[in-house]
Design an enzyme around this catalytic site. Structure first.
Site, PDB file in Angstrom:
ATOM      1  N   CYS A 111      -4.314  -1.358  -2.097  1.00 33.84           N
ATOM      2  CA  CYS A 111      -4.528   0.092  -2.357  1.00 33.84           C
ATOM      3  C   CYS A 111      -5.421   0.458  -3.529  1.00 33.84           C
ATOM      4  O   CYS A 111      -4.997  -0.076  -4.426  1.00 33.84           O
ATOM      5  CB  CYS A 111      -3.112   0.853  -2.548  1.00 33.84           C
ATOM      6  SG  CYS A 111      -3.111   2.480  -2.858  1.00 33.84           S
ATOM      7  N   ASN A 112      -6.406   1.039  -3.254  1.00 34.49           N
ATOM      8  CA  ASN A 112      -7.469   0.953  -4.392  1.00 34.49           C
ATOM      9  C   ASN A 112      -6.767   2.113  -5.497  1.00 34.49           C
ATOM     10  O   ASN A 112      -6.923   1.725  -6.704  1.00 34.49           O
ATOM     11  CB  ASN A 112      -8.707   1.594  -3.847  1.00 34.49           C
ATOM     12  CG  ASN A 112      -9.580   0.839  -3.071  1.00 34.49           C
ATOM     13  OD1 ASN A 112     -10.284   0.486  -3.473  1.00 34.49           O
ATOM     14  ND2 ASN A 112      -9.142   0.914  -1.837  1.00 34.49           N
ATOM     15  N   ASP A 152       0.733  -1.010  -0.128  1.00 34.43           N
ATOM     16  CA  ASP A 152       0.161  -0.207  -0.108  1.00 34.43           C
ATOM     17  C   ASP A 152       1.025   1.197   0.005  1.00 34.43           C
ATOM     18  O   ASP A 152       1.818   1.223   0.565  1.00 34.43           O
ATOM     19  CB  ASP A 152      -0.903  -0.004   1.247  1.00 34.43           C
ATOM     20  CG  ASP A 152      -2.019   1.346   1.235  1.00 34.43           C
ATOM     21  OD1 ASP A 152      -2.181   1.765   0.265  1.00 34.43           O
ATOM     22  OD2 ASP A 152      -2.024   1.840   2.518  1.00 34.43           O
ATOM     23  N   SER A 153       0.307   2.489  -0.093  1.00 36.49           N
ATOM     24  CA  SER A 153       1.074   3.605  -0.276  1.00 36.49           C
ATOM     25  C   SER A 153       1.385   3.765   1.345  1.00 36.49           C
ATOM     26  O   SER A 153       2.434   4.382   1.437  1.00 36.49           O
ATOM     27  CB  SER A 153       0.061   4.931  -0.566  1.00 36.49           C
ATOM     28  OG  SER A 153      -0.879   5.067   0.277  1.00 36.49           O
ATOM     29  N   CYS A 191     -10.866   3.458   0.145  1.00 39.84           N
ATOM     30  CA  CYS A 191      -9.723   3.458   0.348  1.00 39.84           C
ATOM     31  C   CYS A 191      -9.305   2.563   1.749  1.00 39.84           C
ATOM     32  O   CYS A 191     -10.136   2.708   2.302  1.00 39.84           O
ATOM     33  CB  CYS A 191      -9.250   4.933   0.593  1.00 39.84           C
ATOM     34  SG  CYS A 191      -7.772   5.531   1.104  1.00 39.84           S
ATOM     35  N   THR A 192      -8.192   2.015   1.592  1.00 38.35           N
ATOM     36  CA  THR A 192      -7.961   0.928   2.598  1.00 38.35           C
ATOM     37  C   THR A 192      -7.578   1.802   3.895  1.00 38.35           C
ATOM     38  O   THR A 192      -7.603   1.274   5.041  1.00 38.35           O
ATOM     39  CB  THR A 192      -6.697   0.267   2.233  1.00 38.35           C
ATOM     40  OG1 THR A 192      -5.790   0.922   1.616  1.00 38.35           O
ATOM     41  CG2 THR A 192      -7.088  -1.027   1.138  1.00 38.35           C
ATOM     42  N   HIS A 193      -7.189   3.062   4.029  1.00 32.85           N
ATOM     43  CA  HIS A 193      -6.935   3.793   5.220  1.00 32.85           C
ATOM     44  C   HIS A 193      -8.255   4.020   5.867  1.00 32.85           C
ATOM     45  O   HIS A 193      -8.150   4.060   7.118  1.00 32.85           O
ATOM     46  CB  HIS A 193      -6.232   5.140   4.627  1.00 32.85           C
ATOM     47  CG  HIS A 193      -4.952   5.059   4.374  1.00 32.85           C
ATOM     48  ND1 HIS A 193      -4.423   4.571   3.253  1.00 32.85           N
ATOM     49  CD2 HIS A 193      -3.757   5.698   5.282  1.00 32.85           C
ATOM     50  CE1 HIS A 193      -3.069   4.881   3.311  1.00 32.85           C
ATOM     51  NE2 HIS A 193      -2.684   5.249   4.313  1.00 32.85           N
TER      52      HIS A 193
HETATM   53  N1  DGL Z   1      -4.699   3.605   0.874  1.00 32.24           N
HETATM   54  C1  DGL Z   1      -4.752   3.765  -0.598  1.00 32.24           C
HETATM   55  C2  DGL Z   1      -6.199   3.477  -1.210  1.00 32.24           C
HETATM   56  O1  DGL Z   1      -6.466   2.349  -0.739  1.00 32.24           O
HETATM   57  C3  DGL Z   1      -4.251   5.082  -0.951  1.00 32.24           C
HETATM   58  C4  DGL Z   1      -4.180   6.244   0.184  1.00 32.24           C
HETATM   59  C5  DGL Z   1      -3.308   7.419  -0.647  1.00 32.24           C
HETATM   60  O2  DGL Z   1      -2.040   7.123  -0.445  1.00 32.24           O
HETATM   61  O3  DGL Z   1      -3.753   8.239  -0.897  1.00 32.24           O
HETATM   62  O4  DGL Z   1      -6.264   4.143  -2.188  1.00 32.24           O
END
Ligand code: DGL
Length: 311
Positions: free
Chosen positions: A76-77, A12-13, A211-213
């Site tokens: 990460c989407n 992921d990012s 978004c996974t966050h």
């Molecule tokens: N967690 C990531 C996602 O699912 C991206 C968050 C980011 O780096 O902007 O998209």
């Protein structure tokens, strides 16, 4: 040639993919994992496709060459939207799972026919997401809201003082630690812009976390939308899909290590199995941030974490 004991790569990012790793560990308890947080380059959401695609390629290459992963979950989407097709064609033999906002499953849940979708700008303006939305046209009304800055604020919130932390591993409880902070204010601003939430006609009764966050602020989101709105995320379906792909490739390690000693993925020589699955957490950014997230969200000790460079 990958072995049963080769790790599954998860990327992921930043720390958001730890929510997916949590679901993967629950579904695949005997697997080894190597997680890579590209925190030095996060957030991806507002970076643009070319940048995110280049990072996704570099990290995939790194995980294949340095860790000999047997499968990759792009947790990460944003990276999935920007690069999954290219990664699939450059690594055709690698079992690969990407993430996209779960708007299809949301259709089975909504009663009002109004579904909210939150995610990064990169994901929600991508042609991949556009096609997904178009394929469901007429089946529900989707209210789509990019949440600039929210993933980044969640990354920063990992470093809150110990006393403010939720129970390790309790994802839903984590949000209470950051109520009234930058993350809470951003959630409120973006949800307000989407209109009314609830189960009455015309209200949004289902919210897709694209978004996974965002699962790490589930508590704030819940407080804002009320108890009846369904929050939909993708960790568990992704874990099931990963399991299916490993099974199909003959790479699923489904029993405790001691019981499978002597077997390996390609029918070759015996491997030295360790009794406990190994979880390695790597970051291109500050290791303290990953250690805080690992303890807080997965109950994993600091020595699972290390910092690496992936140019
Ligand atoms: N967690 C990531 C996602 O699912 C991206 C968050 C980011 O780096 O902007 O998209």
């Amino acid at each position: 040639m990958p072995l049963l004991s080769s790790p599954i790569g998860v990327f992921d990012s930043g720390v958001g993919g730890l929510s997916v790793l949590r679901a993967l560990r629950a579904a695949l308890p005997h697997e080894n994992f190597v997680y890579l947080a590209d925190s030095a380059n996060a957030p991806y959401g507002e970076r643009g496709d070319a940048y995110v695609s280049a990072r996704t390629h570099a990290i995939t290459q790194y995980l294949c060459e340095q860790h000999h992963i047997k499968a990759l979950v792009v947790a990460c989407n944003t990276a999935t939207a920007a690069a999954i097709h290219e990664v699939r064609s450059s690594h055709p033999a690698l079992p690969l799972v990407g993430l996209e906002p779960a708007i299809k499953p949301a259709l089975a849940v909504t009663q009002t026919g109004r579904v909210g979708v939150i995610g990064t700008r990169g994901t929600l303006t991508s042609s991949k997401f556009g096609k997904l939305l178009a394929s469901l046209e007429g089946q529900a009304e989707f209210v789509v809201q990019p949440c600039d800055g929210l993933a980044h604020a969640i990354e920063r919130s990992v470093n809150l003082p110990e006393t403010a932390l939720g129970t390790p591993g309790d994802l839903a409880g984590v949000g209470s630690a950051v109520a009234g902070t930058e993350t809470g204010a951003l959630c409120a601003r973006y949800l307000q812009a989407m209109g009314a939430f609830g189960t009455a006609p015309g209200q949004i009764d289902t919210l897709v976390l694209g978004c996974t966050h965002y699962i790490f602020v589930a508590h704030e989101l819940r407080a804002l939308v009320g108890p009846k709105v369904q929050l939909i995320e993708t960790g568990e379906p992704v874990a099931r899909q990963t399991r299916r792909l490993l099974e199909a490739a003959g790479l699923l390690r489904e029993r405790a290590a001691a019981q499978v000693a002597g077997e390996d993925g390609d029918g070759g020589a015996q491997e030295a199995f360790t009794a406990t699955p190994e979880i390695r957490l790597l970051t291109t950014g500050p290791v303290a941030m990953l250690q805080a997230g690992a303890l807080r969200w997965l109950g994993l000790p600091a020595d699972c974490c290390a910092s690496v460079s992936v140019p």
